[in-house]
Design a protein around this motif. Structure first.
Motif, PDB file in Angstrom:
ATOM      1  N   ASP A 175     -39.826  21.425  -0.990  1.00 30.64           N
ATOM      2  CA  ASP A 175     -39.506  22.499  -1.932  1.00 30.64           C
ATOM      3  C   ASP A 175     -39.114  21.929  -3.290  1.00 30.64           C
ATOM      4  O   ASP A 175     -39.556  22.424  -4.337  1.00 30.64           O
ATOM      5  CB  ASP A 175     -38.372  23.376  -1.385  1.00 30.64           C
ATOM      6  CG  ASP A 175     -38.810  24.174  -0.164  1.00 30.64           C
ATOM      7  OD1 ASP A 175     -40.038  24.376  -0.008  1.00 30.64           O
ATOM      8  OD2 ASP A 175     -37.948  24.578   0.635  1.00 30.64           O
ATOM      9  N   ARG A 176     -38.275  20.867  -3.256  1.00 31.04           N
ATOM     10  CA  ARG A 176     -37.873  20.243  -4.525  1.00 31.04           C
ATOM     11  C   ARG A 176     -39.078  19.655  -5.248  1.00 31.04           C
ATOM     12  O   ARG A 176     -39.196  19.769  -6.478  1.00 31.04           O
ATOM     13  CB  ARG A 176     -36.827  19.161  -4.252  1.00 31.04           C
ATOM     14  CG  ARG A 176     -35.454  19.700  -3.895  1.00 31.04           C
ATOM     15  CD  ARG A 176     -34.403  18.606  -3.988  1.00 31.04           C
ATOM     16  NE  ARG A 176     -34.634  17.560  -2.997  1.00 31.04           N
ATOM     17  CZ  ARG A 176     -34.085  17.561  -1.789  1.00 31.04           C
ATOM     18  NH1 ARG A 176     -33.280  18.548  -1.419  1.00 31.04           N
ATOM     19  NH2 ARG A 176     -34.309  16.571  -0.938  1.00 31.04           N
ATOM     20  N   GLN A 177     -39.989  19.038  -4.471  1.00 30.48           N
ATOM     21  CA  GLN A 177     -41.173  18.445  -5.083  1.00 30.48           C
ATOM     22  C   GLN A 177     -42.070  19.516  -5.692  1.00 30.48           C
ATOM     23  O   GLN A 177     -42.629  19.329  -6.779  1.00 30.48           O
ATOM     24  CB  GLN A 177     -41.941  17.647  -4.034  1.00 30.48           C
ATOM     25  CG  GLN A 177     -43.039  16.765  -4.607  1.00 30.48           C
ATOM     26  CD  GLN A 177     -42.488  15.675  -5.496  1.00 30.48           C
ATOM     27  OE1 GLN A 177     -41.517  15.026  -5.151  1.00 30.48           O
ATOM     28  NE2 GLN A 177     -43.095  15.482  -6.651  1.00 30.48           N
ATOM     29  N   LEU A 178     -42.201  20.642  -4.987  1.00 30.88           N
ATOM     30  CA  LEU A 178     -43.013  21.739  -5.510  1.00 30.88           C
ATOM     31  C   LEU A 178     -42.422  22.296  -6.801  1.00 30.88           C
ATOM     32  O   LEU A 178     -43.144  22.584  -7.767  1.00 30.88           O
ATOM     33  CB  LEU A 178     -43.126  22.850  -4.458  1.00 30.88           C
ATOM     34  CG  LEU A 178     -44.006  22.545  -3.243  1.00 30.88           C
ATOM     35  CD1 LEU A 178     -43.926  23.677  -2.226  1.00 30.88           C
ATOM     36  CD2 LEU A 178     -45.453  22.318  -3.666  1.00 30.88           C
ATOM     37  N   LYS A 179     -41.089  22.441  -6.814  1.00 32.43           N
ATOM     38  CA  LYS A 179     -40.437  22.918  -8.030  1.00 32.43           C
ATOM     39  C   LYS A 179     -40.629  21.933  -9.177  1.00 32.43           C
ATOM     40  O   LYS A 179     -40.877  22.329 -10.323  1.00 32.43           O
ATOM     41  CB  LYS A 179     -38.946  23.148  -7.759  1.00 32.43           C
ATOM     42  CG  LYS A 179     -38.667  24.330  -6.839  1.00 32.43           C
ATOM     43  CD  LYS A 179     -37.177  24.490  -6.595  1.00 32.43           C
ATOM     44  CE  LYS A 179     -36.905  25.656  -5.655  1.00 32.43           C
ATOM     45  NZ  LYS A 179     -35.449  25.813  -5.370  1.00 32.43           N
ATOM     46  N   GLN A 180     -40.500  20.637  -8.850  1.00 34.09           N
ATOM     47  CA  GLN A 180     -40.670  19.616  -9.881  1.00 34.09           C
ATOM     48  C   GLN A 180     -42.113  19.603 -10.395  1.00 34.09           C
ATOM     49  O   GLN A 180     -42.348  19.466 -11.602  1.00 34.09           O
ATOM     50  CB  GLN A 180     -40.306  18.243  -9.316  1.00 34.09           C
ATOM     51  CG  GLN A 180     -40.348  17.125 -10.357  1.00 34.09           C
ATOM     52  CD  GLN A 180     -39.901  15.796  -9.775  1.00 34.09           C
ATOM     53  OE1 GLN A 180     -39.510  15.735  -8.600  1.00 34.09           O
ATOM     54  NE2 GLN A 180     -39.940  14.757 -10.570  1.00 34.09           N
ATOM     55  N   ASN A 181     -43.078  19.757  -9.477  1.00 35.19           N
ATOM     56  CA  ASN A 181     -44.480  19.808  -9.896  1.00 35.19           C
ATOM     57  C   ASN A 181     -44.752  21.030 -10.767  1.00 35.19           C
ATOM     58  O   ASN A 181     -45.491  20.949 -11.752  1.00 35.19           O
ATOM     59  CB  ASN A 181     -45.393  19.828  -8.671  1.00 35.19           C
ATOM     60  CG  ASN A 181     -45.405  18.506  -7.941  1.00 35.19           C
ATOM     61  OD1 ASN A 181     -45.027  17.480  -8.498  1.00 35.19           O
ATOM     62  ND2 ASN A 181     -45.820  18.515  -6.686  1.00 35.19           N
ATOM     63  N   LYS A 182     -44.136  22.145 -10.386  1.00 34.56           N
ATOM     64  CA  LYS A 182     -44.307  23.358 -11.177  1.00 34.56           C
ATOM     65  C   LYS A 182     -43.732  23.186 -12.576  1.00 34.56           C
ATOM     66  O   LYS A 182     -44.340  23.574 -13.585  1.00 34.56           O
ATOM     67  CB  LYS A 182     -43.626  24.535 -10.470  1.00 34.56           C
ATOM     68  CG  LYS A 182     -43.834  25.867 -11.175  1.00 34.56           C
ATOM     69  CD  LYS A 182     -43.175  26.996 -10.408  1.00 34.56           C
ATOM     70  CE  LYS A 182     -43.385  28.321 -11.129  1.00 34.56           C
ATOM     71  NZ  LYS A 182     -42.715  29.442 -10.393  1.00 34.56           N
TER      72      LYS A 182
END
Length: 210
Positions: free
Chosen positions: A100-107
């Motif tokens: 989830d953190r990685q997805l937020k960071q990618n976003k």
């Protein structure tokens, strides 16, 4: 009873029968003896059954002990499995949080990248307009100098040319500054892309591992 005990009883009955006398008493003695033999046979059978029961009981006791040992072992394995399951569940939850953190960071990186793209496009458009304006001003200045050459005396011509060259130098400096800003924005965009690539590779490795 034992055989010696049975023999003594038979002797006792025989002595009693001899003392009493008569056929009736001998008949009763035979009945008693027959009943006694049946009882002794029944006793022997019971003793054998008791031995068998004791043997079966010992065997069942050993089997119970084995089952209890196996139950303790299985209980230990079950406890280990529960601990392992809890550990794996915790790791799974941590992986989900990391994802989830990685997805937020990618976003966020995508949004920042898109913002830089927009800024670069805007800067290019602005730079193109300024270049066109500079070219128009330069053409106008050249035309003005051509006209001034016919109006002013040759003595003033070097000063006018120097002034035009200074103006041209200033415009070129302004253009170089704009180009430097464009180059800096391009480097920032490239840096954002490089930061995003390791994160994408890490996601691919994690998906391959799973």
């Amino acid at each position: 009873m034992s055989d010696s005990a049975g023999f003594n009883i038979e002797e006792l009955i025989n002595v009693t029968a001899l003392k009493g006398g008569g056929d009736m008493q001998e008949l009763k003695v035979e009945q008693v003896m027959s009943k006694l033999r049946r009882l002794q046979q029944g006793k022997s059978i019971l003793e054998e059954e008791i031995k068998e029961i004791k043997s079966v009981s010992d065997s069942l006791q050993k089997e119970l002990s084995t089952l209890q040992t196996e139950a303790y072992r299985l209980e230990g394995i079950h406890k280990e499995k529960e601990e392992l399951c809890m550990k794996l569940q915790f790791q799974c939850e941590e992986s989900e949080h990391d994802s989830d953190r990685q997805l937020k960071q990618n976003k966020k990186s995508d949004e920042l990248l898109e913002q830089h793209k927009c800024e670069i496009q805007e800067f290019k458009l602005k730079h193109r307009k300024q270049r066109m304006k500079f070219e128009n001003q330069l053409n106008q200045l050249i035309d003005q100098h051509k006209n001034l050459h016919s109006v002013f005396t040759p003595e003033r011509l070097p000063d006018e040319i120097e002034a035009a060259e200074n103006t041209n130098t200033q415009l070129l400096s302004a253009e170089q500054m704009k180009l430097a800003q464009l180059h800096r924005l391009s480097e920032e965009l490239e840096e954002v892309r490089k930061r995003k690539q390791p994160a994408t590779a890490a996601d691919t490795q994690e998906e391959t591992f799973l």
